[in-house]
Write a protein that holds these residues in place. Structure first.
Motif, short mmCIF file in Angstrom:
data_model
loop_
_atom_site.label_atom_id
_atom_site.label_comp_id
_atom_site.label_asym_id
_atom_site.label_seq_id
_atom_site.Cartn_x
_atom_site.Cartn_y
_atom_site.Cartn_z
N ALA A 380 0.59 -1.45 0.29
CA ALA A 380 -0.13 -0.12 -0.25
C ALA A 380 0.80 1.35 0.34
N VAL A 381 2.32 1.36 0.65
CA VAL A 381 3.30 2.27 1.01
C VAL A 381 4.08 2.23 0.33
N THR A 382 4.61 2.38 -1.25
CA THR A 382 5.75 2.16 -1.71
C THR A 382 6.80 3.43 -1.54
N TRP A 383 8.05 3.19 -1.32
CA TRP A 383 9.33 4.24 -1.37
C TRP A 383 10.00 3.75 -1.67
N ILE A 384 11.34 4.85 -1.93
CA ILE A 384 12.47 4.86 -2.30
C ILE A 384 13.30 5.99 -2.34
N GLU A 454 11.21 9.39 -1.97
CA GLU A 454 9.76 9.40 -1.92
C GLU A 454 9.10 8.82 -1.37
N ALA A 455 8.04 8.88 -1.10
CA ALA A 455 7.35 7.92 -1.33
C ALA A 455 5.37 7.50 -1.81
N THR A 456 4.80 6.45 -1.59
CA THR A 456 3.78 6.74 -2.47
C THR A 456 2.89 5.91 -1.85
N TRP A 457 1.59 6.71 -1.39
CA TRP A 457 0.77 6.00 -0.47
C TRP A 457 -0.93 5.85 -1.40
N ARG A 458 -0.70 4.38 -1.49
CA ARG A 458 -2.22 4.22 -2.60
C ARG A 458 -3.33 3.98 -1.73
N ALA A 459 -3.93 5.66 -1.60
CA ALA A 459 -5.20 5.76 -0.44
C ALA A 459 -6.28 4.52 -0.72
N THR A 460 -6.44 5.08 -1.87
CA THR A 460 -7.96 3.70 -2.67
C THR A 460 -7.05 2.76 -3.43
N ASP A 461 -8.12 1.84 -4.47
CA ASP A 461 -8.10 1.49 -5.42
C ASP A 461 -7.52 2.62 -6.70
N ARG A 462 -7.94 3.69 -6.57
CA ARG A 462 -7.98 5.06 -7.70
C ARG A 462 -7.14 5.38 -7.13
N LEU A 463 -6.90 6.46 -5.91
CA LEU A 463 -6.51 7.26 -5.10
C LEU A 463 -4.90 7.47 -5.05
N SER A 464 -3.95 7.81 -5.21
CA SER A 464 -2.28 7.81 -4.07
C SER A 464 -1.82 9.15 -4.78
N LEU A 465 -1.32 9.65 -3.56
CA LEU A 465 -0.69 10.34 -2.87
C LEU A 465 0.89 10.39 -3.13
N THR A 466 1.45 11.09 -3.36
CA THR A 466 3.32 10.52 -3.93
C THR A 466 4.11 12.36 -3.16
N LEU A 467 4.81 11.99 -1.75
CA LEU A 467 5.25 13.05 -1.43
C LEU A 467 6.94 12.75 -1.50
N GLY A 468 7.96 13.52 -2.21
CA GLY A 468 9.26 13.04 -2.31
C GLY A 468 9.74 14.82 -1.58
N ALA A 469 11.19 14.81 -1.43
CA ALA A 469 12.04 15.69 -1.12
C ALA A 469 13.16 15.57 -1.24
N ARG A 470 14.21 17.03 -1.53
CA ARG A 470 15.42 15.84 -1.36
C ARG A 470 16.09 17.22 -0.45
N PHE A 471 17.05 17.15 -0.30
CA PHE A 471 18.01 18.14 0.54
C PHE A 471 19.57 18.70 0.13
N THR A 472 20.22 19.31 -0.25
CA THR A 472 21.16 19.20 -1.56
C THR A 472 22.24 20.93 -0.87
N GLU A 473 23.57 20.35 -0.62
CA GLU A 473 24.14 21.18 -0.17
C GLU A 473 25.78 20.75 -1.26
#
Length: 798
Positions: A380-384, A454-473
């Motif tokens: 249900a939650v996939t991430w990298i 970056e992580a993706t949550w398959r909230a339902t069979d049709r709805l997915s939410l993806t949140l990602g971020a990168r910190f660079t120096e």
């Protein structure tokens, strides 16, 4: 100015063309009795293997088969098949843009379009000239890609995936010959198993092009180029947990001459006669009257250059990728080493008169390491998540040479420019002027580290939410010196009068002296998040909304002649994209739509200073928005149609410190710097509309196949002058390419045509150095793209 050739009636109205193609596809599909489903296109633009229709970004993929079939040699050729991407070579650099955003003339720029090869970042502009050969596909991701691809992919990213070794033995050799300009090319590869768990592949390329322009001064064709490339790769699976790939590549390409000619020449506005002439003359007339030199100022593939012009380039890269399967998780290590160097001589006065020449040398070394871990895909939650490190060292030298025979000595000695006498009454002639050079020496080093997730949550069979971020120096250090040297000995010349002369020619900060020794250090950090909502309307329609941040590092300019402009600031972007990926008619038709709005802050812009240099500035605010539509249609079992439409709106929302074009009245003055307000204007390479349309037809004939392809691109009028001079706007044009081939199981004979309408396309324009400051004429030099070519190819497979 561009001379547009007559185009096919079908393509004269691009919007009508696109709509007609879509409508025609529906009719054809309705009449077809045997449905054929489109083959899926796999991409890795999200660091996972996905189909193109699953990816919630505007991405285009050009397959290796398409690249081979249409004779795509490099990134410039690729732009004819993807809307909203532009490539150009200038006198000093190479530029790539997506949606009108790119990096201008400066070897100190990080690139706005992140170009990767097998996941390794190729960060410098000169690397864009490397050939494309033996690849699996090229993916073009439009819009900022800061989370997974890093800080400098602020306009987009382009990933070149090379062909992997195969489990079965196979090979191929292709030879081509272009009939008009005598261009020859040979490509080949051998691939197969070396043992039960080790496979190898070696690919080679040779390219010899005598050139498509004629230098009337040297009585020869130019640019004359020779390219040699070899790539070796090994794939090793020591057990069922490891998959290791090693790729080593060497490219060497040498060029004599350039695709540059003078294309416009507007009469002098000065009433003061130049030496031996009268006021109100064109640059062409002044050169003829004063120096006995003949030039032509028409865009006709004829140039007049007398000094040697070379560009010798060498690129070496080594990539090691190791995938380790830890249960259902995958750990990936990606290690890359890269080095390139080039040596160039530019006759950058672009005339047959020995005014000056420019020598450039660059040496660049880069090492990078990325480690990431990816979760299983059936959760249900996939991430990298991962970490990235990169370090590089760069040195860049360029020498502005005044030969002993240079007429500039006469111009300075006789004080031919009264404006200089008034503004700089201290100017005195130095007998050491001829045989001297201004030498710029630049060194830069950088250390970058980043963490990302970056992580993706398959909230339902049709709805997915993806949140990602990168910190660079990033920590960056640079130094630069400018000195006047004796060409013969290389010694520094301590001559105040000579320094003052160069100060005026180079438009430096101070009125007296040109030499400066500057150093700088920058430490920057950036947080670039992205959030995506994906909703599947049904099994065939996916919609998405994405908001993301992007960042491109500031830095130091090796080519500015002003110490006050040595350092420039970073740029940032906030982007919003709404899109949909759609399938129709039982998988026989696809359409992808993206609507985007991007707000850039402190966009880095480099513009001609009117003399012999370029200055970098930051445009406070730039708005880029538009629509992109592309798709495929299986019209019949034998006929595939492709299409693309890009509508682009580009506006400098706040850019008050632009470099003025010749004759433009400055809006403000700070010291010696004159600025013009470009607020409300479009930037370079921002055509309002771009249309692509293609057809691919395959018909069996007994044991053979007849294969035909037709690809067209219509590009709207656009500005190609670096300082946005209204005279630098070119007309719309149509590129038409075609291929006709007879194919058997082991061999192919093909006829390939490019630019079949013989369009005369100017890809870059700027003012001829010294024409403005010394003669006060509005004279342009331009790069021209290749005219019509027809080639024959033969391929043997085994």
């Amino acid at each position: 100015m561009n001379r547009a050739s007559s185009s096919l009636n079908l393509l004269k109205n691009p919007l009508y063309t696109a709509i007609s193609l879509i409508c025609a596809s529906s009719v054809a599909l309705a009449q077809t009795s045997e449905p054929k489903i489109l083959e899926e296109v796999l991409v890795t633009s999200q660091k996972r293997v996905q189909t193109l229709q699953e990816v919630p970004i505007s991405v285009a993929a050009v397959t290796g088969e398409k690249i081979e079939r249409m004779g795509i040699e490099n990134l410039e050729d690729l732009t004819a098949y993807v809307p909203n991407i532009h490539f150009t070579e200038t006198g000093l650099s190479t530029q790539m843009r997506i949606r009108g955003i790119g990096s201008d003339n400066s070897q100190g720029f990080e690139q706005s379009v992140g170009v990767y090869k097998d996941g390794i970042y190729h960060s410098r502009a000169q690397l864009f000239r490397a050939p494309i050969f033996d690849v699996e596909r090229v993916e073009v991701m439009r819009g900022p890609q800061g989370t997974l691809f890093g800080k400098n992919a602020i306009a987009g990213a382009l990933d070149i995936i090379t062909a992997r070794p195969t489990n079965e033995f196979e090979g191929q050799i292709t030879a081509g010959y272009e009939t008009e300009f005598k261009t020859k090319e040979v490509n080949g590869y051998i691939s197969g198993p070396l043992s039960d768990n080790l496979q190898g592949r070696i690919a080679v390329r040779y390219y010899d092009d005598p050139g498509f322009m004629f230098n009337t001064t040297k009585n020869r064709d130019e640019p004359d180029s020779e390219e040699k490339s070899v790539r070796g790769s090994l794939a090793w699976q020591p057990n069922d947990k490891w998959d290791i790939l090693l790729v080593a590549e060497h490219n060497k390409f040498d060029v004599q001459g350039r695709a540059i000619e003078i294309t416009q020449d507007v009469a002098s506005i000065s009433t003061t006669p130049p030496p031996g002439g009268v006021g109100g003359l064109t640059f062409q007339q002044i050169l003829g009257a004063s120096f006995g030199a003949s030039i032509d100022s028409e865009a006709d593939y004829r140039r007049q250059i007398n000094s040697p012009e070379i560009s010798n380039n060498k690129i070496d890269s080594l990539t090691l990728r190791a995938d380790y399967h830890l249960g259902d998780y995958t750990i990936t290590s990606l290690t890359g080493g890269l080095r390139f160097e080039y040596d160039e001589n530019c006759d950058c006065d672009f005339t047959p008169v020995d005014f000056f020449s420019l020598d450039m040398y660059e040496d660049y070394k880069q090492f990078s390491q990325e480690i990431r871990i990816a979760s299983p895909e059936d959760r249900a939650v996939t991430w990298i998540a991962g970490a990235f490190y990169q370090t590089y060292d760069q040195s860049f030298d360029d020498d502005f040479n005044i030969p002993l025979t240079s007429p500039l000595q006469v111009l300075v000695r006789d004080r031919a420019i009264p404006a200089y006498q008034v503004q700089f009454p201290f100017l005195q002639y130095s007998p050491r002027f001829g045989g001297s050079q201004v030498a710029r020496r630049f060194n830069q080093s950088s250390d970058i580290w980043a963490i990302f997730a970056e992580a993706t949550w398959r909230a339902t069979d049709r709805l997915s939410l993806t949140l990602g971020a990168r910190f660079t120096e990033e920590d960056k250090d640079a130094d630069k010196t400018i000195n006047v040297l004796d060409i013969a000995t290389g010694d520094i010349i301590n001559d105040t009068d000579l320094a003052n002369i160069f100060a005026i020619i180079f438009l430096t900060d101070t009125e007296q002296g040109t030499g400066h020794n500057v150093r700088g250090s920058r430490s920057e950090s950036a947080f670039t998040p992205a959030f995506t909502i994906t909703f599947d309307v049904n099994d065939d329609i996916m919609t998405y909304a994405k908001i993301s941040k992007g960042f491109k590092a500031g830095g130091f300019d090796p080519r500015t002649n002003k110490a006050s402009r040595f350092e420039f600031e970073e740029e940032k972007v906030t982007a919003i994209e709404l899109g949909s990926k759609m399938r129709f008619l039982d998988g026989r038709s696809e359409m992808n739509v993206a609507v985007f709005h991007m707000d850039y802050e402190d966009l880095q812009v480099s513009q001609f200073d009117g003399a012999v240099g370029f200055n970098i500035g930051n445009a406070n605010s730039t708005i880029v928005q538009g629509i992109e539509i592309d798709g495929r249609v299986q019209l019949t079992n034998n006929l595939l149609g492709t299409y693309g439409v890009a509508i682009l709106d580009f506006e400098y929302d706040d850019f008050t410190n632009g470099n003025c074009y010749f004759g433009q009245q400055p809006d403000s003055t700070v010291g010696n710097d004159k600025f013009c307000d470009y607020t409300g204007l479009r930037g370079v390479y921002t055509p309002e509309v771009t249309i692509n349309a293609g057809l691919q037809y395959i018909q069996p004939i007994g044991s053979l196949e007849l294969a035909a392809s037709l690809d067209a691109q219509w590009v709207d009028k656009q500005q190609v002058h670096v300082n946005l001079d209204p005279r630098g706007e070119i007309d719309s044009y149509t590129m038409l390419d075609a291929r006709l081939a007879l194919e058997a199981e082991n061999w192919v004979i093909a006829l390939l045509g490019k630019n079949l309408l013989d369009e005369e396309i100017i890809s870059y324009s700027a003012n001829v150095p010294l024409s403005e400051t010394f003669f006060q004429t509005n004279t342009y030099y331009s790069f021209l793209r290749r005219p019509r070519t027809i080639a024959v190819e033969a391929t043997y497979r085994f």
